[in-house]
Design a protein around this motif. Structure first.
Motif, mmCIF file in Angstrom:
data_model
loop_
_atom_site.group_PDB
_atom_site.id
_atom_site.type_symbol
_atom_site.label_atom_id
_atom_site.label_comp_id
_atom_site.label_asym_id
_atom_site.label_seq_id
_atom_site.Cartn_x
_atom_site.Cartn_y
_atom_site.Cartn_z
ATOM 1 N N ALA A 64 -10.661 75.591 -42.167
ATOM 2 C CA ALA A 64 -11.765 76.002 -42.832
ATOM 3 C C ALA A 64 -12.578 74.703 -43.795
ATOM 4 O O ALA A 64 -13.818 74.596 -43.702
ATOM 5 N N LEU A 65 -11.661 73.744 -43.921
ATOM 6 C CA LEU A 65 -12.271 72.490 -44.650
ATOM 7 C C LEU A 65 -12.936 71.890 -43.558
ATOM 8 O O LEU A 65 -14.018 71.324 -43.718
ATOM 9 N N LEU A 66 -12.210 71.620 -42.419
ATOM 10 C CA LEU A 66 -13.046 70.868 -41.479
ATOM 11 C C LEU A 66 -14.228 71.340 -40.995
ATOM 12 O O LEU A 66 -15.296 70.794 -40.734
ATOM 13 N N ASP A 67 -14.220 73.101 -40.726
ATOM 14 C CA ASP A 67 -15.412 73.466 -40.335
ATOM 15 C C ASP A 67 -16.653 73.395 -41.354
ATOM 16 O O ASP A 67 -17.812 73.250 -41.048
ATOM 17 N N SER A 68 -16.495 73.298 -42.596
ATOM 18 C CA SER A 68 -17.473 73.161 -43.401
ATOM 19 C C SER A 68 -18.003 72.119 -43.540
ATOM 20 O O SER A 68 -19.208 71.742 -43.555
ATOM 21 N N GLY A 69 -17.234 70.896 -43.169
ATOM 22 C CA GLY A 69 -17.627 69.703 -42.999
ATOM 23 C C GLY A 69 -18.735 69.427 -41.912
ATOM 24 O O GLY A 69 -19.648 68.803 -41.794
ATOM 25 N N ILE A 70 -18.059 70.164 -40.651
ATOM 26 C CA ILE A 70 -18.906 70.080 -39.556
ATOM 27 C C ILE A 70 -20.181 70.865 -39.760
ATOM 28 O O ILE A 70 -21.419 70.282 -39.368
ATOM 29 N N ILE A 71 -20.122 71.892 -40.222
ATOM 30 C CA ILE A 71 -21.479 72.724 -40.353
ATOM 31 C C ILE A 71 -22.483 71.933 -41.399
ATOM 32 O O ILE A 71 -23.717 71.942 -41.168
ATOM 33 N N PHE A 112 -29.025 73.052 -32.600
ATOM 34 C CA PHE A 112 -28.268 73.511 -33.580
ATOM 35 C C PHE A 112 -27.547 74.582 -33.428
ATOM 36 O O PHE A 112 -26.253 74.912 -33.842
ATOM 37 N N GLN A 113 -27.878 75.750 -32.778
ATOM 38 C CA GLN A 113 -27.437 77.159 -32.499
ATOM 39 C C GLN A 113 -26.330 76.908 -31.586
ATOM 40 O O GLN A 113 -25.033 77.509 -31.961
ATOM 41 N N LEU A 114 -26.360 76.105 -30.590
ATOM 42 C CA LEU A 114 -25.185 75.908 -29.701
ATOM 43 C C LEU A 114 -23.958 75.151 -30.209
ATOM 44 O O LEU A 114 -22.945 75.673 -30.164
ATOM 45 N N ALA A 115 -24.303 74.170 -31.072
ATOM 46 C CA ALA A 115 -23.147 73.542 -31.867
ATOM 47 C C ALA A 115 -22.363 74.420 -32.721
ATOM 48 O O ALA A 115 -21.391 74.420 -32.948
ATOM 49 N N VAL A 172 -26.187 70.770 -40.227
ATOM 50 C CA VAL A 172 -27.393 71.190 -40.927
ATOM 51 C C VAL A 172 -28.339 70.144 -41.252
ATOM 52 O O VAL A 172 -29.559 70.148 -41.254
ATOM 53 N N VAL A 173 -27.932 68.921 -41.546
ATOM 54 C CA VAL A 173 -28.393 67.709 -41.773
ATOM 55 C C VAL A 173 -29.373 67.372 -40.514
ATOM 56 O O VAL A 173 -30.551 66.944 -40.825
ATOM 57 N N ALA A 174 -28.815 67.582 -39.423
ATOM 58 C CA ALA A 174 -29.615 67.012 -38.281
ATOM 59 C C ALA A 174 -30.891 67.456 -38.160
ATOM 60 O O ALA A 174 -32.072 67.116 -38.100
ATOM 61 N N PRO A 175 -30.956 69.214 -37.887
ATOM 62 C CA PRO A 175 -32.169 69.795 -38.024
ATOM 63 C C PRO A 175 -33.140 69.480 -39.127
ATOM 64 O O PRO A 175 -34.464 69.534 -38.744
ATOM 65 N N VAL A 176 -32.646 69.244 -40.175
ATOM 66 C CA VAL A 176 -33.467 69.112 -41.345
ATOM 67 C C VAL A 176 -34.382 67.677 -41.004
ATOM 68 O O VAL A 176 -35.547 67.742 -41.362
ATOM 69 N N GLY A 177 -33.715 66.614 -40.685
ATOM 70 C CA GLY A 177 -34.245 65.470 -40.271
ATOM 71 C C GLY A 177 -35.370 65.671 -39.310
ATOM 72 O O GLY A 177 -36.474 65.105 -39.454
#
Length: 119
Positions: free
Chosen positions: A71-78, A32-35, A82-87
């Motif tokens: 800004a829009l693209l990066d907010s979607g990527i972020i 997550f940190q690297l991404a 966040v969803v992956a580590p939560v799972g």
């Protein structure tokens, strides 16, 4: 001495499960940190280019659109990051609950104590 191997095996199994759970948490956190770092570096590069483009008269709209798009693209990527580590962490919480149940299992520890070396 009869119950000691059973008690040691129970401790070993619980320790192995916890080690696996903690390793998975660490790997997920590092990924997550690297991404997130990669997204940040990309955003900085694009924002610098957008600022340069916006500073010129000809490309001012192009620079502004690039900045907004980034800004829009990066907010979607972020959000996706966040969803992956939560799972992963939710699954790890389940592992910890199982380990807690095993730790509270006194079948190998009669009376909640380590088996006596003498019978």
């Amino acid at each position: 001495m009869k119950g000691q191997p059973t008690a040691a095996t129970q401790i070993e199994m619980s320790a192995d499960k916890l080690a696996t759970a903690l390793t998975l948490c660490a790997v997920a956190g590092a990924a997550f940190q690297l991404a997130l770092l990669a997204v940040l570096i990309k955003a900085i590069v694009v924002m610098i280019a957008a600022a340069v483009a916006a500073g010129s008269v000809v490309f001012s709209w192009a620079g502004l659109l690039a900045a907004v798009g980034e800004a829009l693209l990066d907010s979607g990527i972020i959000t996706g990051l966040v969803v992956a580590p939560v799972g992963v962490l939710t699954a790890q919480a389940g592992q910890i609950a199982v380990a807690t149940g095993e730790a509270n299992d006194n079948s190998a520890f009669r009376g909640g104590k380590w088996p006596s070396a003498t019978v």
